[in-house]
Design a protein around this motif. Structure first.
Motif, mmCIF file in Angstrom:
data_model
loop_
_atom_site.group_PDB
_atom_site.id
_atom_site.type_symbol
_atom_site.label_atom_id
_atom_site.label_comp_id
_atom_site.label_asym_id
_atom_site.label_seq_id
_atom_site.Cartn_x
_atom_site.Cartn_y
_atom_site.Cartn_z
ATOM 1 N N GLU A 25 0.828 -1.203 0.000
ATOM 2 C CA GLU A 25 0.000 0.000 0.000
ATOM 3 C C GLU A 25 0.864 1.256 0.000
ATOM 4 N N VAL A 26 0.477 2.223 -0.831
ATOM 5 C CA VAL A 26 1.241 3.461 -0.947
ATOM 6 C C VAL A 26 1.286 4.202 0.376
ATOM 7 N N ASN A 27 0.208 4.111 1.181
ATOM 8 C CA ASN A 27 0.160 4.882 2.422
ATOM 9 C C ASN A 27 0.948 4.244 3.563
ATOM 10 N N ALA A 28 1.648 3.125 3.280
ATOM 11 C CA ALA A 28 2.425 2.480 4.331
ATOM 12 C C ALA A 28 3.818 3.098 4.425
ATOM 13 N N ALA A 29 3.878 4.436 4.375
ATOM 14 C CA ALA A 29 5.169 5.128 4.452
ATOM 15 C C ALA A 29 5.740 5.036 5.860
ATOM 16 N N ASP A 49 15.402 12.048 8.954
ATOM 17 C CA ASP A 49 15.136 12.847 7.754
ATOM 18 C C ASP A 49 14.831 11.998 6.526
ATOM 19 N N LEU A 50 14.702 10.673 6.701
ATOM 20 C CA LEU A 50 14.381 9.789 5.582
ATOM 21 C C LEU A 50 12.944 9.288 5.680
ATOM 22 N N ARG A 51 12.291 9.195 4.531
ATOM 23 C CA ARG A 51 10.940 8.639 4.460
ATOM 24 C C ARG A 51 10.905 7.576 3.376
ATOM 25 N N VAL A 52 10.462 6.375 3.734
ATOM 26 C CA VAL A 52 10.366 5.263 2.794
ATOM 27 C C VAL A 52 8.921 5.139 2.325
ATOM 28 N N GLU A 53 8.728 5.114 1.013
ATOM 29 C CA GLU A 53 7.405 4.893 0.433
ATOM 30 C C GLU A 53 7.475 3.627 -0.421
ATOM 31 N N PRO A 54 7.163 2.470 0.201
ATOM 32 C CA PRO A 54 7.330 1.188 -0.501
ATOM 33 C C PRO A 54 6.500 1.073 -1.769
ATOM 34 N N TYR A 108 12.920 9.249 0.407
ATOM 35 C CA TYR A 108 13.089 10.697 0.356
ATOM 36 C C TYR A 108 13.969 11.147 1.520
ATOM 37 N N GLN A 109 14.889 12.053 1.241
ATOM 38 C CA GLN A 109 15.712 12.667 2.274
ATOM 39 C C GLN A 109 15.357 14.144 2.321
ATOM 40 N N ASN A 110 14.825 14.573 3.470
ATOM 41 C CA ASN A 110 14.335 15.950 3.594
ATOM 42 C C ASN A 110 13.373 16.292 2.447
ATOM 43 N N ASP A 111 12.479 15.338 2.154
ATOM 44 C CA ASP A 111 11.424 15.486 1.143
ATOM 45 C C ASP A 111 11.933 15.546 -0.288
ATOM 46 N N VAL A 112 13.221 15.228 -0.497
ATOM 47 C CA VAL A 112 13.785 15.160 -1.844
ATOM 48 C C VAL A 112 14.069 13.696 -2.172
ATOM 49 N N GLN A 118 16.403 0.141 2.538
ATOM 50 C CA GLN A 118 15.140 -0.043 3.245
ATOM 51 C C GLN A 118 15.227 -1.188 4.264
ATOM 52 N N VAL A 119 16.057 -2.206 3.991
ATOM 53 C CA VAL A 119 16.271 -3.269 4.988
ATOM 54 C C VAL A 119 16.995 -2.701 6.207
ATOM 55 N N LEU A 120 18.046 -1.910 5.974
ATOM 56 C CA LEU A 120 18.788 -1.322 7.097
ATOM 57 C C LEU A 120 17.903 -0.386 7.907
ATOM 58 N N LEU A 121 17.054 0.387 7.232
ATOM 59 C CA LEU A 121 16.156 1.298 7.947
ATOM 60 C C LEU A 121 15.138 0.534 8.773
ATOM 61 N N ALA A 122 14.644 -0.562 8.230
ATOM 62 C CA ALA A 122 13.665 -1.371 8.967
ATOM 63 C C ALA A 122 14.259 -1.948 10.248
ATOM 64 N N HIS A 123 15.594 -2.052 10.300
ATOM 65 C CA HIS A 123 16.289 -2.567 11.489
ATOM 66 C C HIS A 123 17.189 -1.497 12.091
ATOM 67 N N ALA A 124 16.810 -0.227 11.923
ATOM 68 C CA ALA A 124 17.633 0.882 12.406
ATOM 69 C C ALA A 124 17.984 0.704 13.882
ATOM 70 N N GLY A 125 19.270 0.933 14.186
ATOM 71 C CA GLY A 125 19.738 0.793 15.562
ATOM 72 C C GLY A 125 20.209 -0.601 15.905
ATOM 73 N N SER A 126 19.939 -1.572 15.044
ATOM 74 C CA SER A 126 20.372 -2.955 15.265
ATOM 75 C C SER A 126 21.343 -3.368 14.170
#
Length: 228
Positions: free
Chosen positions: A127-131, A136-141, A147-151, A164-172
């Protein structure tokens, strides 16, 4: 619907062999024997993925890749000379998603293509809305965009998967073996620097923070640090 692959290879015998094998595996295959024809077909959006030889008779595969990356995010798998590390490194820097050495095993090529296309298809069903937001990063699968700072970041298909895998496990810590399997769809082999090159490219695109956002955990893998 059949996946459409563009095969750019000047060796007629090899190209025809791979084309027959890919067709038998359910792909729709377009062929080009030189770089300019391959570039025109790719830019015509007549394919879903490109298999691109580096050594071509008119313009090099790397130049084709540079021009492609200026216009499209089509996934590209390079055919490289066995043992030529320089071509692989430059290929990843220019924007390749994966590589396979020549002479290549058609079965392995099919497995690489299927894995890459499967990951793309899976994200496009999301789903597009599953952002999701990480600092400062936003993932839109649904759009396969980060997007970094909306760019929108200019990422290859594989760089998107790795980040996106690293972000899904951010901090680990994500082990290299797991990251290779989850992001590239294959096992980590000895002396395979594919993942390292994608990480290097991502660090540059994220801004070369000090310390880097993607931290190397020696002997284990990588960890994404969300900046404060």
């Amino acid at each position: 619907m059949q996946n459409r692959v563009l095969l750019v290879e000047d060796d007629d015998e090899l190209r025809q062999l791979l084309a027959r094998y890919l067709t038998n595996q359910g792909f729709t295959v377009r062929e080009a024997a030189n770089g300019r024809d391959g570039l025109a077909l790719a830019l015509g959006q007549d394919c879903d993925i490109v298999v691109l030889d580096i050594m071509l008779p008119d313009i090099s595969g790397l130049e084709v890749l540079r021009e492609l990356r200026a216009e499209t995010h089509l996934p590209v798998v390079l055919l490289t000379a066995r043992g030529d590390e320089t071509d692989r490194i430059v290929g990843f820097e220019v924007g390749a998603d994966d590589y396979i050495p020549k002479p290549c095993n058609p079965r392995e090529l099919v497995a690489r293509l299927q894995a890459l296309l499967r990951r793309i298809a899976w994200d496009q069903k999301t789903e597009v809305n599953a952002a999701r937001t990480y600092g400062d990063l936003r993932v839109e699968p649904g759009h396969r965009r980060i997007y970094q700072n909306d760019v929108a970041m200019e990422l290859t298909a594989t760089e998107y998967e790795v980040l996106q895998v690293l972000l899904a496990h951010a901090g680990s810590v994500v082990r290299k073996t797991d990251l290779m399997q989850w992001a590239l769809g294959r096992r980590l082999e000895a002396y395979d620097r594919t993942l390292d090159m994608h990480i290097s490219n991502l660090r540059k695109k994220l801004g070369n923070d000090d310390p880097p956002r993607i931290e190397t955990v020696r002997g284990l893998g990588y960890s994404y640090r969300v900046p404060e």
